[in-house]
Scaffold this active site. Structure first.
Site, mmCIF file in Angstrom:
data_model
loop_
_atom_site.group_PDB
_atom_site.id
_atom_site.type_symbol
_atom_site.label_atom_id
_atom_site.label_comp_id
_atom_site.label_asym_id
_atom_site.label_seq_id
_atom_site.Cartn_x
_atom_site.Cartn_y
_atom_site.Cartn_z
ATOM 1 N N LYS A 158 0.792 -0.988 0.076
ATOM 2 C CA LYS A 158 -0.177 0.090 -0.084
ATOM 3 C C LYS A 158 0.918 1.181 0.300
ATOM 4 O O LYS A 158 2.070 1.162 0.706
ATOM 5 C CB LYS A 158 -1.257 -0.015 1.014
ATOM 6 C CG LYS A 158 -1.502 -1.303 1.638
ATOM 7 C CD LYS A 158 -2.862 -1.202 2.858
ATOM 8 C CE LYS A 158 -3.513 0.177 3.054
ATOM 9 N NZ LYS A 158 -4.285 0.023 4.055
ATOM 10 N N ARG A 292 -11.754 13.649 6.254
ATOM 11 C CA ARG A 292 -11.815 14.527 4.928
ATOM 12 C C ARG A 292 -12.907 13.931 5.158
ATOM 13 O O ARG A 292 -13.627 12.235 5.419
ATOM 14 C CB ARG A 292 -11.179 14.506 3.823
ATOM 15 C CG ARG A 292 -11.315 12.393 3.209
ATOM 16 C CD ARG A 292 -10.524 12.661 1.628
ATOM 17 N NE ARG A 292 -9.675 11.683 1.291
ATOM 18 C CZ ARG A 292 -10.343 10.245 0.937
ATOM 19 N NH1 ARG A 292 -12.414 10.626 0.353
ATOM 20 N NH2 ARG A 292 -9.981 9.426 0.807
#
Length: 670
Positions: A158, A292
């Site tokens: 990742k 977010r």
């Protein structure tokens, strides 16, 4: 509260923020690139500022241009949406320095969670459970591989700065590791400007469950329950729902409290999402925290009856949270499906083009269509191929699922291939209805999801033939009205002096040609059409009224919808769509086919890198080059043993879909 805000984003999230701002009496400023000059979010905003060329790195990722637009329009705050600059600590800092409020968490929180590896270190110290893995600063490929080998395969690579599946690769064996690491690092650098990687043990059947958290600047924090986002492709979410099926109160409380612990560990404020992997035994592990609003936030809004964008604005304006934890309740069930311009039958390859026809389900308090496009808009290579989000609510999971099925069946998109039929097939499978979910759902149930398209093709093809025959007759009648109506040369009903009245149509579906033979019996509305394909003959009658085909096949009367644009025809029937084109006679000179051994670009995009040298012998399946389109990489491989005679594009060059990429020569004995 603010009087004017600027939205540093585009598409559906920009439109979403504008709607809430308008409800609160806040004026809005949009920003737009060359590609978005006539887009919906620009039309909806009170003001709009041009910020540059179409590529996002020259427009939506340019924090200085966006901040200058905010100062020019006297916007007091900037809402970053998601993606682009939403988790960019440098941009948040620049806003603070200019006295513009960043509608997001504090700078320190963004910095803390901006790196997946650093975030895991913080969570480990806070006592939040982690998946076993390596997330250190030493980025030596040999060391990362050593940790992967020690953990045992499969592992997951990742991007430390990543999200949305970018810079992510599953690795199933040591032999695959080097190529996967190089590809992940390359994709991460292209998407985030940072190729730092982490590696962790890959759980083979986990669920992806995330917790929506919200904190204010007055030490208050709540979690607005969970979302199940397990159904994914390429590590990107396809279907989300809230609450998560099978979630008992104890597990919900444990995960919610762990998420709040994660938020409090970095002094969080605003909307955030803490993502966990939930194993079948009830154990859960921290993956990452997104600082977010998430794409899938509407399902949380539907079950809590709260406007999370309004919450963001109020927290950014230094107000306290609208509700406390004991005031929050779950009401009903909600689903969200992401509608993409992509071809599920070609490994979800992104598609570009014009939305020549667009009809959405009727919006009600229980059905929402979150979109940033209108009929006639372009889906370009520069941005994510998501067309819309379809969100529904029901009193329980079963009723919400029925509503989702109905809404998907009413969605009409013509002009390009989409995943609408795929979504309907997926949510109609028995495992999905039974909520037997994990992150490998699509791969595990591929035969159930995709088999229906093959089965229904033979059912749809006669309708396609009927439409072509009727459309051809209508066109001829219209033409004849201006000339000699009695001339046999103006007839298009296959009339001939001797023999049967026979039409032959060659159509292309998913790159496969089908020959349909139509014998017409009779004249006018009473005509019968015998359609033959693959040895099977069906009897049809019908009428074409506008873009509706009224068809009777073997005594079964149906009403279908048809759209046609530049020979791209979409036939909407029941819950599915047949996209096809009519093949016209090929009059090309065979001598012109000088690139018969070439490999063409499957979509518009950018050539990232060439992986072999001209003249280098390769085996079948060898990666030859990498293209990037719509934020995802696609590898072009050798179709057989042979060699590349010539590359027609260099790294960094833009490529049109269908363009010749490589002149490839097969070995003679192949």
């Amino acid at each position: 509260m603010f009087s004017k805000i600027l939205i540093a984003n585009r598409g559906e999230i920009a439109c979403r923020v504008i709607r809430t701002a308008r409800k609160l009496g806040i004026r809005t400023v949009a920003v737009y690139s060359d590609a978005d000059r006539h887009s919906l979010h620009v039309a909806m905003a009170d003001e709009a500022i041009h910020i540059g060329p179409a590529p996002s790195r020259e427009s939506y990722l340019c924090g200085d241009k966006i901040l200058a637009a905010a100062l020019k329009t006297k916007a007091e705050a900037i809402h970053p949406g998601y993606g682009f600059l939403s988790e960019n600590a440098g941009f948040a800092k620049a806003c603070a320095e200019q006295g513009v409020v960043f509608i997001g968490p504090p700078l320190g929180a963004i910095e803390a969670m901006g790196s997946k590896s650093a975030a895991k270190t913080i969570m480990e110290k806070a006592g939040v459970p982690l998946v076993p893995g390596y997330h250190g600063d030493d980025q030596s490929p040999a060391l990362i591989k050593k940790h992967a080998n020690a953990m045992g395969y499969p592992v997951l690579l990742k991007a430390a700065a990543g999200g949305g599946g970018k810079g992510m690769r599953q690795v199933w064996s040591e032999a695959e590791f080097d190529e996967a690491l190089n590809a992940a690092k390359r994709e991460a650098m292209n998407a985030f400007g940072d190729d730092k990687m982490l590696v962790e043990k890959y759980l083979t059947q986990p669920r992806h469950v995330e917790i929506q958290v919200f904190c204010d600047n007055h030490s208050n924090g709540v979690y607005l329950f969970e979302r199940d986002c397990s159904v994914q492709r390429r590590h990107q979410k396809v279907v989300e729902e809230a609450p998560a099926p099978g979630m008992d109160p104890a597990l919900r409380s444990a995960m919610g409290e762990a998420a709040l612990t994660a938020a409090q560990a970095i002094s969080y404020a605003g909307a955030g999402t803490v993502e966990f992997l939930l194993d079948h035994d009830g154990s859960f592990y921290f993956m990452e925290m997104n600082t977010r609003l998430q794409v899938e936030h509407p399902v949380t809004e539907m079950i809590t009856h709260q406007d999370l964008v309004e919450w963001q604005l109020r927290v950014a304006a230094d107000e306290i949270l609208p509700l406390s934890q004991d005031q929050l309740r779950i009401d009903g069930h909600s689903f969200e499906t992401r509608i993409y311009a992509e071809d599920p039958d070609k490994d979800f390859l992104p598609v570009t083009g014009t939305l020549s026809y667009l009809e959405t389900p009727l919006e009600t308090p229980h059905v929402r269509v979150e979109t940033g496009v209108r009929q006639g808009d372009e889906v370009s290579v520069y941005y994510d191929p998501m067309i819309a989000k379809l969100v529904v609510w029901g009193r329980d999971r079963d009723s919400a699922l029925r509503r989702l099925q109905q809404a998907l069946s009413e969605y009409r998109i013509g002009g390009m291939t989409t995943n609408l039929s795929f979504l309907y097939n997926l949510i109609s499978t028995e495992p999905f209805r039974a909520a037997d979910l994990d992150t490998g759902f699509i791969e595990k149930h591929q035969s159930l999801i995709f088999k229906k398209d093959g089965e229904l093709l033979e059912q749809y093809l006669p309708f396609a033939a009927l439409y072509l025959a009727l459309a051809q007759t209508q066109a001829a009648l219209a033409a004849a009205a201006h000339v000699d109506a009695n001339s046999p040369w103006n007839r298009a009903d296959a009339w001939r002096v001797h023999g049967s009245r026979q039409h032959k149509f060659s159509i292309r579906v998913h790159s496969v040609e089908h020959l349909l033979i139509v014998d017409q019996q009779g004249d006018g509305p009473s005509s019968r059409y015998l359609v033959s394909h693959n040895g099977q003959t069906r009897t049809l009658q019908g009428n074409l009224v506008g873009n509706h085909l009224i068809a009777d096949m073997d005594g079964h009367r149906q009403k279908l919808q048809v759209t046609e644009d530049n020979n791209h025809i979409s036939l909407f029937c029941n819950n599915h769509v047949l996209n096809f084109s009519r093949q016209l006679p090929d009059i090309a000179d065979q001598a012109d086919m000088q690139h018969a051994g070439g490999l063409t670009a499957p979509m518009n995009g950018t050539l990232v890198t060439q992986l072999v040298k001209v003249g280098q012998p390769v085996e079948a399946g060898t990666p030859l080059l990498v293209m990037e389109a719509m934020k995802m990489e696609h590898t072009i491989k050798a179709p057989a043993a042979g060699q590349v005679k010539q590359f027609f594009f260099a790294a960094g060059e833009l490529v049109d879909g269908g363009a010749l990429l490589v002149d490839f020569e097969k070995k003679e004995n192949e």
